[in-house]
Design a protein around this motif. Structure first.
Motif, PDB file in Angstrom:
ATOM      1  N   ARG A 132       0.944  -1.149   0.037  1.00 41.84           N
ATOM      2  CA  ARG A 132       0.106   0.072  -0.090  1.00 41.84           C
ATOM      3  C   ARG A 132       0.982   1.238   0.090  1.00 41.84           C
ATOM      4  N   ASP A 133       0.697   2.140  -1.029  1.00 38.10           N
ATOM      5  CA  ASP A 133       1.603   3.382  -1.038  1.00 38.10           C
ATOM      6  C   ASP A 133       2.913   2.821  -1.111  1.00 38.10           C
ATOM      7  N   ARG A 164      10.048  -1.717   1.114  1.00 39.29           N
ATOM      8  CA  ARG A 164       9.418  -0.452   0.169  1.00 39.29           C
ATOM      9  C   ARG A 164       9.738  -0.580  -0.886  1.00 39.29           C
ATOM     10  N   PRO A 168       5.552   4.822  -4.658  1.00 38.40           N
ATOM     11  CA  PRO A 168       4.586   4.736  -3.706  1.00 38.40           C
ATOM     12  C   PRO A 168       3.252   3.929  -4.108  1.00 38.40           C
ATOM     13  N   THR A 170       0.221   1.266  -4.893  1.00 33.28           N
ATOM     14  CA  THR A 170      -0.611   0.271  -4.246  1.00 33.28           C
ATOM     15  C   THR A 170      -0.934  -1.162  -5.134  1.00 33.28           C
ATOM     16  N   SER A 234      -5.795   1.303  -6.102  1.00 34.79           N
ATOM     17  CA  SER A 234      -4.777   1.267  -7.027  1.00 34.79           C
ATOM     18  C   SER A 234      -4.636   2.352  -7.854  1.00 34.79           C
TER      19      SER A 234
END
Ligand SMILES: NC(=O)c1ccc[n+]([C@@H]2O[C@H](COP(=O)([O-])OP(=O)(O)OC[C@H]3O[C@@H](n4cnc5c(N)ncnc54)[C@H](O)[C@@H]3O)[C@@H](O)[C@H]2O)c1
Ligand SMILES: [Zn+2]
Length: 710
Positions: A132-133, A164, A168, A170, A234
């Motif tokens: 997510r992000d 990560r 960013p 989704t 998304s």
């Protein structure tokens, strides 16, 4: 490409079918929960195919528990719903089946597929990783396809699944979690150090590791992405991902920092035709054994989003992708014993003796075990069921014991306390054990072999004597035996005048042995007694053997290209030893054999063209046993009384015949002495001519004296 074994278990009736369903359910439940199934995949697949075949014939009897048509055989569970089902794959096993499948797919969508993605079928377990992000959120197993288990706790030890992403976004990334071969070895080492049982294979290791909680140690696995889909929020990715070809989705995911198979030797490639796909399938198949991770097939997918969309999916598998299965390379079998072999440098290496098992078309009876520490680390025991891996040309290896199949009757593996070859002490200070005699250990063995009954037959030179000679520095190879001096021998422990003189006389006699035995004494790999005789009879002199090239050597019956090359190479190494033997006056000719024509002559060319010359060039037809295959059985008597079997065989071959150890239709003559048993009966049954030793002695009388102790 190797033919696939896609045979099925045969189920005769309702009861057999019900039992098979029960067995499959239990196995699948164990397989997907902990990886601890009693069956290897090949056995499970045979069972599953048998179940499916029975159901096709008896549709009214299908049981609800049947694994047919279900993701994970209906065995896996989960409580986290998947946004889009995580399906399994249908299988093909051959180029024909693949062509049939592509044709039906193209019929379904009404146009040819012009782009196929050809990828490795990674042998681990499917997971979905949600971000997510750009931040990792959740890791979920495939489960029953509609819902899986949350295994997020394990994500930290999964290589290739970043915390990560580079952007960013989704997104849900789907792929396979597996253990590389290195991770498997390391993982098992750590587990056994902590008193845990080793995993049977990398796939079980990955499954067990993903589910384990609160482990006192960390075991790593690796993630390979093979797809991605948008999640409800998304944003614009929803549309992009829906339209991108599969191959571009993979590049996009890789760009986000997620690991894919792109950097490997079996990276996904695009193919435009069925032929191109097949070529890549073959290439991946032959790379399999060298890969640092396991694959169990090749996945072929229609690359274009529109093709995938229009093909759609069934309840168990998508219609736009297929698994082209490779033969199973792992089987469960029993560890019967461990042999300890001593190499040239004195390294003592264990080798596992297995209950023979057919893997990928060849029978496996042995597997390497690297060193004693390796055996301890893997906690192997005699009688263990073990997972054996064999692919391509690699030497079979034991992956691990299948610990959950232990009965309690397994016993520890005994390590040798002294060198199994020469009895010396063992240096155990390093991982690889070594005979303290080092290279001399091999020397003892090779000198003992050369002095043996079927080689130079030196009476009074047993292993203990050889050890004495080697340790005193008197022999560095067996040629040194011929230059031993009386005083040197007398100086040794327990060597009196009589034994010294007897030994010297025996050595002197050995100088006159026929070439076949001298050659055999060299211990060239792959040339035992009978091969040595054939070589000696063909070439007649050592000079000619040494001068022979790979091509010429192949004219000897039973020598193929590979063996010829190995023999030539070894003879080069042995040249100094042979020179020494010549200098010591050791006989280098084979009595009764006629050398083949000189290289480069017309005769030679003729000999090379025909097969006539093989075996006993030139003289063949005039010898009494020419063209005959002779078997010897029972006790020899009369003139043959003192001859060993090997000497009898030598005699037969000198007289132009071929010696054999078993009676068949092709046997020309059985020499049957006293106490001849089953061979005689068999020869009578087959109507094979039988001679008593005395009759035979008359037939080959002329050859009796030659080559024996002069
Ligand atoms: N030993 C046992 O007791 C036992 C029990 C049940 C199942 N099994 C084994 O499990 C297998 C069946 O399992 P399955 O249903 O997961 O099917 P599968 O392994 O035959 O094929 C589907 C799976 O392939 C994987 N995959 C690997 N690379 C991929 C790629 N590039 N693209 C897409 N998917 C890829 C995915 O995880 C996907 O779910 C059989 O081989 C069977 O032998 C064994
Ligand atoms: Zn030794």
């Amino acid at each position: 490409m190797v033919a696939m074994t896609n045979s099925a278990a045969v189920l005769a009736d309702t009861a057999a079918y019900a039992a098979a369903v029960e067995q499959a359910s239990v196995a699948a439940a164990a397989y997907y929960a902990t990886g601890e199934s009693a069956l290897d995949d090949d056995a499970y697949d045979r069972l599953a195919r048998g179940i499916a075949a029975y159901e096709a014939d008896h549709p009214e009897e299908v049981l609800a528990a049947s694994p047919t048509g279900k993701v994970a055989g209906g065995a896996a569970v989960g409580d986290v719903p998947h946004t889009v089902p995580m399906l399994s794959l249908d299988n093909v096993f051959s180029a024909e089946q693949f062509a049939t499948w592509t044709a039906s797919l193209e019929r379904r969508i009404g146009r040819p597929v012009t782009a196929w993605s050809v990828e490795p079928k990674l042998d681990g377990l499917a997971v979905a990783a949600r971000y997510r992000d750009g931040r990792f959120e959740r890791l979920i197993t495939r489960g029953d396809g509609t819902a899986g288990e949350d295994v997020s706790h394990a994500a930290g030890a999964v290589v290739g699944l970043p915390e990560r992403l580079a952007e960013p976004v989704t997104i849900e990334v789907r792929g396979e979690i597996l253990m590389t071969n290195d991770q498997f070895d390391q993982g098992n080492a750590i587990r056994t150090e902590h008193g845990g049982a080793p995993f049977a294979n990398p796939r079980n290791g990955a499954a067990g590791t993903l589910r384990a909680k609160d482990r006192a140690y960390r075991v790593e696995t690796t993630f390979f992405a093979y797809g991605a889909l948008p999640l409800p929020d998304s944003g614009e990715l929803v549309e992009t991902l829906a339209e991108l070809p599969h191959s571009e989705v993979l590049s996009y995911v890789a760009g986000l920092g997620v690991h894919t198979a792109a950097g490997t030797d079996v990276a996904p490639v695009l193919a435009a035709t069925v032929e191109e796909v097949q070529a890549r399938v073959d290439a991946i198949g032959s790379l399999r054994a060298t890969l640092p991770f396991g694959i169990d097939g090749i996945v072929i997918k229609a690359d274009l989003a529109a093709d995938q969309r229009e093909a759609g999916s069934g309840t168990r598998a998508p219609r736009w992708a297929i698994a082209y299965k490779l033969p199973a390379v792992e089987k469960i079998t029993r560890l019967l014993s461990v042999e300890w072999n001593v190499g040239r440098t004195g390294i003592i290496a264990p080798r596992a003796v297995l209950e023979p098992v057919v893997i990928d078309g060849s029978t496996v009876g042995y597997a390497t075990l690297h060193n004693p520490a390796d055996i301890t680390r893997r906690d192997l025991r005699l009688g263990d069921q073990v997972m054996v891996y064999k692919a391509g040309d690699i030497i079979p290896r034991i992956e691990a014991p299948v610990v959950h199949l232990r009965t309690g009757d397994e016993t520890p593996i005994d390590f040798p306390e002294s060198c199994p070859q020469c009895g010396s002490e063992i240096d155990t200070s390093e991982q690889r054990w070594r005979c303290t005699r080092g290279r001399n250990c091999r020397l003892v063995a090779s000198v003992s072999y050369a002095a043996g009954r079927d080689q130079l037959d030196i009476e009074g030179l047993g292993a203990t004597r050889v050890v004495q000679l080697v340790d005193a520095g008197l022999v560095a190879d067996f040629a040194d035996l011929f230059t031993l001096e009386r005083e040197q021998l007398l100086a040794l422990d327990r060597m009196g005048e009589t034994s010294t003189d007897n030994l010297l006389a025996a050595i002197d006699t050995a100088r006159t042995r026929p070439l076949s035995r001298v050659f055999c004494a060299l211990g060239v790999r792959g040339t035992g007694r009978s091969m040595s005789r054939r070589i000696a009879r063909y070439f007649a002199t050592m000079d000619r053997i040494v001068a022979a090239d790979v091509e010429t050597l192949q004219r000897v019956d039973g020598i193929g290209k590979e063996k010829a090359a190995a023999v030539v190479a070894e003879l080069v190494e042995l040249a100094p030893l042979i020179d020494k033997l010549v200098a010591a006056g050791v006989s280098m000719t084979e009595p009764g054999a006629t050398p083949p024509p000189e290289p480069g002559t017309e005769e030679e060319a003729a000999a090379g063209a025909g097969t006539e010359a093989v075996g006993d060039a030139g003289t063949g037809s005039t010898l009494p046993l020419a063209g005959m295959t002779v078997v010897v059985t029972g006790a020899m008597s009369g003139a043959l009384e003192k001859l060993s079997r090997n000497q009898m065989n030598e005699l037969i071959e000198r007289a132009g015949g071929k010696s054999s150890s078993s009676v068949s239709k092709r046997t020309s003559l059985l020499v049957a002495g006293d106490k001849a048993g089953s061979k005689r009966t068999k020869a009578e049954d087959l109507g094979v001519r039988i001679a008593v030793p005395e009759e035979f002695a008359e037939l080959v009388g002329a050859f009796l004296a030659v080559g024996e102790d002069a």
